[in-house]
Scaffold this motif. Structure first.
Motif, PDB file in Angstrom:
ATOM      1  N   LEU A  38      46.635  59.463  49.481  1.00 39.53           N
ATOM      2  CA  LEU A  38      48.064  59.633  49.745  1.00 39.53           C
ATOM      3  C   LEU A  38      48.516  60.951  49.145  1.00 39.53           C
ATOM      4  CD1 LEU A  38      50.778  58.490  50.772  1.00 39.53           C
ATOM      5  CD2 LEU A  38      51.097  57.513  48.484  1.00 39.53           C
ATOM      6  N   LYS A  39      49.153  61.763  49.983  1.00 32.59           N
ATOM      7  CA  LYS A  39      49.652  63.055  49.536  1.00 32.59           C
ATOM      8  C   LYS A  39      51.163  63.101  49.695  1.00 32.59           C
ATOM      9  CE  LYS A  39      49.102  68.045  50.323  1.00 32.59           C
ATOM     10  NZ  LYS A  39      48.427  69.076  51.151  1.00 32.59           N
ATOM     11  N   TYR A  40      51.864  63.345  48.602  1.00 31.99           N
ATOM     12  CA  TYR A  40      53.321  63.480  48.645  1.00 31.99           C
ATOM     13  C   TYR A  40      53.680  64.890  49.105  1.00 31.99           C
ATOM     14  CZ  TYR A  40      53.630  59.115  46.018  1.00 31.99           C
ATOM     15  OH  TYR A  40      53.537  57.801  45.628  1.00 31.99           O
ATOM     16  N   VAL A  41      54.595  64.983  50.058  1.00 31.11           N
ATOM     17  CA  VAL A  41      54.952  66.274  50.637  1.00 31.11           C
ATOM     18  C   VAL A  41      56.469  66.408  50.760  1.00 31.11           C
ATOM     19  CG1 VAL A  41      52.799  66.411  51.956  1.00 31.11           C
ATOM     20  CG2 VAL A  41      54.847  65.433  53.023  1.00 31.11           C
ATOM     21  N   ILE A  42      56.905  67.635  50.906  1.00 30.19           N
ATOM     22  CA  ILE A  42      58.311  67.937  51.181  1.00 30.19           C
ATOM     23  C   ILE A  42      58.392  68.435  52.614  1.00 30.19           C
ATOM     24  CG2 ILE A  42      60.255  69.434  50.581  1.00 30.19           C
ATOM     25  CD1 ILE A  42      59.169  69.430  47.701  1.00 30.19           C
ATOM     26  N   ASP A  43      59.209  67.775  53.414  1.00 34.55           N
ATOM     27  CA  ASP A  43      59.288  68.098  54.834  1.00 34.55           C
ATOM     28  C   ASP A  43      60.713  67.838  55.314  1.00 34.55           C
ATOM     29  OD1 ASP A  43      59.136  68.190  57.627  1.00 34.55           O
ATOM     30  OD2 ASP A  43      57.088  67.425  57.667  1.00 34.55           O
ATOM     31  N   LYS A  44      61.530  68.847  55.250  1.00 33.31           N
ATOM     32  CA  LYS A  44      62.944  68.715  55.601  1.00 33.31           C
ATOM     33  C   LYS A  44      63.131  68.256  57.043  1.00 33.31           C
ATOM     34  CE  LYS A  44      67.268  71.351  55.923  1.00 33.31           C
ATOM     35  NZ  LYS A  44      67.897  72.684  55.729  1.00 33.31           N
ATOM     36  N   ILE A  71      75.618  61.688  53.237  1.00 36.38           N
ATOM     37  CA  ILE A  71      74.362  62.423  53.408  1.00 36.38           C
ATOM     38  C   ILE A  71      74.272  63.011  54.810  1.00 36.38           C
ATOM     39  CG2 ILE A  71      71.852  62.215  53.514  1.00 36.38           C
ATOM     40  CD1 ILE A  71      72.015  60.177  51.271  1.00 36.38           C
ATOM     41  N   ARG A  72      74.678  62.252  55.827  1.00 36.86           N
ATOM     42  CA  ARG A  72      74.621  62.766  57.204  1.00 36.86           C
ATOM     43  C   ARG A  72      75.477  64.014  57.364  1.00 36.86           C
ATOM     44  NH1 ARG A  72      75.245  57.243  58.672  1.00 36.86           N
ATOM     45  NH2 ARG A  72      77.378  57.648  59.351  1.00 36.86           N
ATOM     46  N   ASP A  73      76.654  63.995  56.762  1.00 36.07           N
ATOM     47  CA  ASP A  73      77.593  65.110  56.932  1.00 36.07           C
ATOM     48  C   ASP A  73      77.251  66.323  56.075  1.00 36.07           C
ATOM     49  OD1 ASP A  73      78.953  63.534  58.703  1.00 36.07           O
ATOM     50  OD2 ASP A  73      80.603  63.022  57.345  1.00 36.07           O
ATOM     51  N   ASN A  74      76.435  66.120  55.050  1.00 36.14           N
ATOM     52  CA  ASN A  74      76.161  67.213  54.111  1.00 36.14           C
ATOM     53  C   ASN A  74      74.665  67.407  53.853  1.00 36.14           C
ATOM     54  OD1 ASN A  74      79.089  67.738  52.999  1.00 36.14           O
ATOM     55  ND2 ASN A  74      78.813  65.517  52.914  1.00 36.14           N
ATOM     56  N   PHE A  75      73.846  67.001  54.814  1.00 36.18           N
ATOM     57  CA  PHE A  75      72.404  66.980  54.586  1.00 36.18           C
ATOM     58  C   PHE A  75      71.847  68.330  54.165  1.00 36.18           C
ATOM     59  CE2 PHE A  75      68.021  67.537  56.063  1.00 36.18           C
ATOM     60  CZ  PHE A  75      67.401  66.483  55.416  1.00 36.18           C
ATOM     61  N   ASP A  76      72.169  69.386  54.897  1.00 38.01           N
ATOM     62  CA  ASP A  76      71.584  70.700  54.597  1.00 38.01           C
ATOM     63  C   ASP A  76      71.939  71.165  53.194  1.00 38.01           C
ATOM     64  OD1 ASP A  76      70.301  70.961  57.036  1.00 38.01           O
ATOM     65  OD2 ASP A  76      72.031  71.871  58.007  1.00 38.01           O
ATOM     66  N   GLY A  77      73.187  70.964  52.796  1.00 37.46           N
ATOM     67  CA  GLY A  77      73.608  71.371  51.462  1.00 37.46           C
ATOM     68  C   GLY A  77      72.952  70.537  50.384  1.00 37.46           C
ATOM     69  N   ILE A  78      72.898  69.248  50.604  1.00 33.59           N
ATOM     70  CA  ILE A  78      72.255  68.354  49.641  1.00 33.59           C
ATOM     71  C   ILE A  78      70.786  68.716  49.490  1.00 33.59           C
ATOM     72  CG2 ILE A  78      71.511  65.971  49.264  1.00 33.59           C
ATOM     73  CD1 ILE A  78      74.158  65.097  50.569  1.00 33.59           C
ATOM     74  N   TYR A  79      70.131  68.976  50.613  1.00 32.75           N
ATOM     75  CA  TYR A  79      68.699  69.305  50.577  1.00 32.75           C
ATOM     76  C   TYR A  79      68.468  70.604  49.808  1.00 32.75           C
ATOM     77  CZ  TYR A  79      63.942  68.615  52.215  1.00 32.75           C
ATOM     78  OH  TYR A  79      62.605  68.349  52.266  1.00 32.75           O
ATOM     79  N   LYS A  80      69.294  71.605  50.085  1.00 31.43           N
ATOM     80  CA  LYS A  80      69.143  72.895  49.416  1.00 31.43           C
ATOM     81  C   LYS A  80      69.324  72.762  47.906  1.00 31.43           C
ATOM     82  CE  LYS A  80      71.060  77.582  49.270  1.00 31.43           C
ATOM     83  NZ  LYS A  80      72.077  78.498  49.852  1.00 31.43           N
ATOM     84  N   ASN A  81      70.344  72.025  47.495  1.00 34.81           N
ATOM     85  CA  ASN A  81      70.645  71.886  46.081  1.00 34.81           C
ATOM     86  C   ASN A  81      69.664  70.961  45.356  1.00 34.81           C
ATOM     87  OD1 ASN A  81      72.885  73.594  46.218  1.00 34.81           O
ATOM     88  ND2 ASN A  81      74.257  71.926  46.766  1.00 34.81           N
ATOM     89  N   SER A  82      68.952  70.143  46.119  1.00 35.36           N
ATOM     90  CA  SER A  82      68.013  69.186  45.520  1.00 35.36           C
ATOM     91  C   SER A  82      66.574  69.671  45.536  1.00 35.36           C
ATOM     92  CB  SER A  82      68.094  67.846  46.267  1.00 35.36           C
ATOM     93  OG  SER A  82      69.394  67.315  46.250  1.00 35.36           O
ATOM     94  N   LEU A  83      66.316  70.794  46.176  1.00 38.96           N
ATOM     95  CA  LEU A  83      64.936  71.200  46.434  1.00 38.96           C
ATOM     96  C   LEU A  83      64.098  71.320  45.164  1.00 38.96           C
ATOM     97  CD1 LEU A  83      62.904  71.887  48.596  1.00 38.96           C
ATOM     98  CD2 LEU A  83      63.644  74.280  48.483  1.00 38.96           C
ATOM     99  N   ARG A  84      64.655  71.909  44.116  1.00 39.56           N
ATOM    100  CA  ARG A  84      63.875  72.062  42.878  1.00 39.56           C
ATOM    101  C   ARG A  84      63.527  70.699  42.284  1.00 39.56           C
ATOM    102  NH1 ARG A  84      67.636  74.121  37.920  1.00 39.56           N
ATOM    103  NH2 ARG A  84      65.696  73.570  36.848  1.00 39.56           N
ATOM    104  N   TYR A  85      64.423  69.726  42.473  1.00 35.86           N
ATOM    105  CA  TYR A  85      64.174  68.381  41.954  1.00 35.86           C
ATOM    106  C   TYR A  85      63.183  67.629  42.838  1.00 35.86           C
ATOM    107  CZ  TYR A  85      68.351  69.769  39.445  1.00 35.86           C
ATOM    108  OH  TYR A  85      69.247  70.472  38.684  1.00 35.86           O
TER     109      TYR A  85
END
Length: 209
Positions: free
Chosen positions: A3-9, A23-37
């Motif tokens: 099993l390999k954990y991956v990041i795939d927007k 989350i639906r309305d702000n997905f791109d922003g949430i994803y960008k701000n969460s990427l390091r985490y």
């Protein structure tokens, strides 16, 4: 099976219809701000899973009687959903990023077993003509059983005492889940368990996932 954990927007974004409106309305922003985490979580989840991965893989193959149909599965770290399995034909699952690296193991295992069960059914039992929702019900219940009702399974998450719990988000399968507990415990083999489940679930034609 590895099993390999991956990041795939892109893959994560496919399931926005199952997420909250925020989350639906702000997905791109949430994803960008969460990427390091997400990247940190990816590392920690992988380290935790690797402690049990090969033993878990062998355990499921032994208990079900079927080797994994893919040598590697991917687990997409998600900002949108807590857990999504693949209903066959692709070795990929989805898991939420905000969990403890150790407590995430059981639900991750649950999603993997769901996908494995679908593969078993479609490759070996499709002549029984179940709907996807009926197979899903049996796969969910099998995953609850395989993650709690054997002594070997408890070694993978020894801190988890929830057992074969029925306080989940699927009340429509609880009655069947309770009936199949005895069948699982007294099974001669997993195929007998599958066949008993197929017979029972056919009485629940309107079951929804």
């Amino acid at each position: 099976m590895k099993l390999k954990y991956v990041i795939d927007k892109k893959y994560d974004k496919q399931f926005l219809d199952m997420s909250s409106k925020v989350i639906r309305d702000n997905f791109d922003g949430i994803y960008k701000n969460s990427l390091r985490y997400l990247k940190y979580t990816q590392k920690q989840y992988q380290l935790s899973w690797d402690e049990i991965g090969q033993k878990f893989s062998r355990y499921v193959a032994k208990e079900t009687g079927y080797e994994w149909f893919y040598p590697e599965y991917k687990c997409v770290i998600s900002v949108a959903n807590q857990g999504i399995s693949n209903w066959g034909n692709a070795p990929i699952i989805v898991r939420g990023w905000k969990e403890n690296p150790y407590s995430q193991r059981r639900i991750t295992a649950h999603e993997l077993i769901l996908s494995h069960y679908f593969e078993i059914y479609r490759r070996h039992y499709s002549e029984y003509g179940l709907s996807d929702n009926q197979v899903w019900a049996l796969a969910e219940i099998a995953a609850f059983a395989l993650t709690s009702l054997t002594e070997d399974s408890k070694k993978f998450w020894p801190w988890d005492f929830s057992g074969y719990y029925t306080t989940h988000n699927y009340p429509q399968i609880v009655s069947l889940q309770k009936k199949l507990k005895t069948v699982f415990i007294n099974r001669k083999n997993f195929d007998d368990y599958i066949l008993a489940g197929i017979k029972m679930v056919k009485k629940l034609k309107d079951i929804k996932s």
